[in-house]
Design an enzyme around this catalytic site. Structure first.
Site, short mmCIF file in Angstrom:
data_model
loop_
_atom_site.label_atom_id
_atom_site.label_comp_id
_atom_site.label_asym_id
_atom_site.label_seq_id
_atom_site.Cartn_x
_atom_site.Cartn_y
_atom_site.Cartn_z
CE LYS A 120 -4.18 4.34 6.77
NZ LYS A 120 -4.68 5.68 6.36
NE ARG B 122 -7.50 1.88 1.67
CZ ARG B 122 -6.29 2.42 1.83
NH1 ARG B 122 -5.28 1.68 2.20
NH2 ARG B 122 -6.12 3.71 1.63
NE ARG C 57 0.01 11.39 1.36
CZ ARG C 57 -0.87 10.48 1.77
NH1 ARG C 57 -0.66 9.79 2.88
NH2 ARG C 57 -1.97 10.27 1.08
NE ARG D 5 0.04 8.48 -2.21
CZ ARG D 5 -0.63 7.91 -1.22
NH1 ARG D 5 -0.06 7.71 -0.05
NH2 ARG D 5 -1.88 7.53 -1.39
NE ARG E 144 -6.40 8.48 -1.59
CZ ARG E 144 -5.38 9.28 -1.35
NH1 ARG E 144 -5.13 10.31 -2.14
NH2 ARG E 144 -4.59 9.06 -0.33
#
Ligand code: ADP
Ligand code: ADP
Ligand code: ZN
Length: 219
Positions: free
Chosen positions: A14, A89, A128, A161, A172
């Site tokens: 996203k 969300r 990531r 992160r 998550r």
């Protein structure tokens, strides 16, 4: 075409796509996670509160997120349209957004729903890397920067992160399936949902998304 939502699990791409689409269409990129991380960097109370949820991979309470986003979309750059990334969300967030936009005489025009298999999502999240300065996103497995640890675009340092560990990532994903997937049906009922295959080259996915947005404004 005015207000677009990018819906999909963590790691779907996203943020990567919203950045490009925002640059190409002029829509303002509004990312709830980025706003929380900026608040934390600035040492605000909001940032500290959000961190306690983000670290566990839990959702920040609806009223906190909703207030932050509704304030954000009052800013001038949002007047000609927004690409929402990571918000809404939950159904309550979606309803609050629809009400606020409705009051301004606008609404959600399109929801691009990005799908990617779970095993790929975990690898994307764990690999990531994000640029500290320009926010560009890389991936050590799929999409490495040319110079290790440094951004191709601006040369700044990349970071991982703290919520991108395997354990928090799995959490998550569970939270996503429990609390966010009901939005798929919600937007399907409104006729605004378009499914996009989130696998393949980043540029291929961008192309499919722009095409979907284009076909809408042609109608
Ligand atoms: P999200 O915002 O949905 O959580 P990101 O845009 O941050 O997802 O992407 C998650 C990770 O997957 C990043 O490391 C990014 O570089 C990588 N990624 C994004 N799109 C693709 C793609 N099409 N193919 C391979 N990796 C991708
Ligand atoms: P990703 O796309 O990888 O899930 P985000 O940056 O969108 O990452 O979100 C990181 C974290 O920020 C989430 O796990 C959650 O704790 C919090 N967060 C972001 N957006 C929302 C939202 N709309 N509602 C509740 N919590 C949110
Ligand atoms: Zn950079």
């Amino acid at each position: 075409m005015k207000n677009v939502i990018l819906l999909g699990p963590p790691g779907a791409g996203k943020g990567t796509q919203a950045k490009v689409i925002s640059e190409q269409t002029g829509l303002a990129h509004v990312a709830s996670g980025d706003l929380f991380r900026a608040a934390l960097r600035n040492g605000t109370e909001l940032g500290m509160l959000a961190k306690s949820y983000m670290d566990r991979g839990a959702l920040v309470p609806d009223e906190v997120v909703i207030k932050m986003i509704l304030e954000r979309i009052q800013e001038p750059d949002c007047a000609s349209g927004v690409i929402f990334d990571g918000f809404p969300r939950t159904i309550d967030q979606a309803v609050a957004l629809e009400e606020a936009l409705g009051q301004q005489g606008s609404g959600i025009d399109t929801v691009l729903y990005m799908t990617v298999p779970q095993d790929v999502l975990l690898k994307r999240i764990a690999g990531r890397q994000t640029c500290k300065s320009c926010g560009a996103t890389y991936n050590i497995y799929y999409f490495p920067s040319k110079r290790e640890g440094l951004c191709d675009v601006c040369g700044s340092e990349l970071y991982q992160r703290s919520d991108d560990t395997m354990e928090t990532a799995q959490n998550r994903l569970d939270v996503y399936f429990a609390q966010t997937t009901p939005l798929v049906e919600h937007y399907q009922r409104q006729g605004s949902l378009i499914e996009i295959d989130g696998q393949g080259d980043v540029s291929k996915v961008t192309e499919a998304m722009l095409k979907a947005l284009q076909s809408l404004s042609d109608d």
